[in-house]
Motif scaffolding. Structure first.
Motif, mmCIF file in Angstrom:
data_model
loop_
_atom_site.group_PDB
_atom_site.id
_atom_site.type_symbol
_atom_site.label_atom_id
_atom_site.label_comp_id
_atom_site.label_asym_id
_atom_site.label_seq_id
_atom_site.Cartn_x
_atom_site.Cartn_y
_atom_site.Cartn_z
ATOM 1 N N ASN A 72 0.829 -1.210 0.000
ATOM 2 C CA ASN A 72 0.000 0.000 0.000
ATOM 3 C C ASN A 72 0.865 1.262 0.000
ATOM 4 O O ASN A 72 2.085 1.215 0.152
ATOM 5 C CB ASN A 72 -0.972 -0.015 1.184
ATOM 6 N N ASN A 73 0.206 2.388 -0.169
ATOM 7 C CA ASN A 73 0.921 3.670 -0.257
ATOM 8 C C ASN A 73 1.684 4.008 1.014
ATOM 9 O O ASN A 73 2.765 4.593 0.957
ATOM 10 C CB ASN A 73 -0.039 4.803 -0.601
ATOM 11 N N LEU A 74 1.130 3.634 2.177
ATOM 12 C CA LEU A 74 1.801 3.907 3.439
ATOM 13 C C LEU A 74 3.102 3.117 3.530
ATOM 14 O O LEU A 74 4.126 3.649 3.950
ATOM 15 C CB LEU A 74 0.881 3.581 4.615
ATOM 16 N N SER A 75 3.069 1.871 3.106
ATOM 17 C CA SER A 75 4.281 1.043 3.114
ATOM 18 C C SER A 75 5.330 1.611 2.164
ATOM 19 O O SER A 75 6.516 1.656 2.502
ATOM 20 C CB SER A 75 3.960 -0.391 2.695
ATOM 21 N N LYS A 76 4.902 2.030 0.991
ATOM 22 C CA LYS A 76 5.833 2.616 0.029
ATOM 23 C C LYS A 76 6.458 3.884 0.597
ATOM 24 O O LYS A 76 7.657 4.107 0.469
ATOM 25 C CB LYS A 76 5.115 2.937 -1.281
ATOM 26 N N LYS A 77 5.644 4.709 1.228
ATOM 27 C CA LYS A 77 6.137 5.960 1.801
ATOM 28 C C LYS A 77 7.156 5.683 2.903
ATOM 29 O O LYS A 77 8.184 6.355 2.989
ATOM 30 C CB LYS A 77 4.970 6.792 2.343
ATOM 31 N N LYS A 78 6.893 4.668 3.738
ATOM 32 C CA LYS A 78 7.829 4.303 4.800
ATOM 33 C C LYS A 78 9.149 3.833 4.215
ATOM 34 O O LYS A 78 10.222 4.193 4.710
ATOM 35 C CB LYS A 78 7.231 3.215 5.697
ATOM 36 N N ILE A 79 9.093 3.049 3.163
ATOM 37 C CA ILE A 79 10.310 2.545 2.518
ATOM 38 C C ILE A 79 11.114 3.705 1.938
ATOM 39 O O ILE A 79 12.334 3.781 2.114
ATOM 40 C CB ILE A 79 9.958 1.513 1.429
ATOM 41 N N ILE A 80 10.442 4.615 1.265
ATOM 42 C CA ILE A 80 11.119 5.773 0.671
ATOM 43 C C ILE A 80 11.737 6.648 1.754
ATOM 44 O O ILE A 80 12.905 7.062 1.639
ATOM 45 C CB ILE A 80 10.144 6.574 -0.212
ATOM 46 N N ASN A 81 10.995 6.932 2.812
ATOM 47 C CA ASN A 81 11.518 7.768 3.885
ATOM 48 C C ASN A 81 12.698 7.104 4.590
ATOM 49 O O ASN A 81 13.669 7.777 4.939
ATOM 50 C CB ASN A 81 10.425 8.127 4.887
ATOM 51 N N ASN A 82 12.619 5.807 4.785
ATOM 52 C CA ASN A 82 13.722 5.076 5.402
ATOM 53 C C ASN A 82 14.965 5.143 4.510
ATOM 54 O O ASN A 82 16.078 5.342 4.998
ATOM 55 C CB ASN A 82 13.324 3.625 5.665
ATOM 56 N N PHE A 83 14.765 4.998 3.222
ATOM 57 C CA PHE A 83 15.873 5.085 2.276
ATOM 58 C C PHE A 83 16.523 6.469 2.333
ATOM 59 O O PHE A 83 17.747 6.592 2.392
ATOM 60 C CB PHE A 83 15.371 4.779 0.861
#
Length: 76
Positions: free
Chosen positions: A2-13
């Motif tokens: 989902n979008n929240l998971s993608k956002k977390k991955i991007i922010n972590n990166f």
């Protein structure tokens, strides 16, 4: 994913890249101002990248060249 998971991955990166940029700058004993002058990248942009707020690929490539580092193509 989902979008929240993608956002977390991007922010972590972004945070991990920022931490590495900060580490490289500290390793070379440069202030943000000195790095800005040496790379012709705005100090605000460098600061934003180091804290994981912003990540521009073109700027990351310029910093990689400055630090004589390679960039891996994929993040795991």
């Amino acid at each position: 994913m989902n979008n929240l998971s993608k956002k977390k991955i991007i922010n972590n990166f972004k945070r991990q890249v920022g931490h590495e940029l900060f580490r490289q700058r500290q390793k070379t004993n440069l202030s943000l101002s000195e790095l800005s002058q040496a790379t012709n990248i705005e100090m605000r942009q460098l600061d934003d990248m180091e804290i994981g707020r912003c990540l521009k690929l073109s700027t990351l490539l310029r910093l990689a060249v400055f630090y004589d580092k390679n960039i891996k193509l994929f993040y795991e």
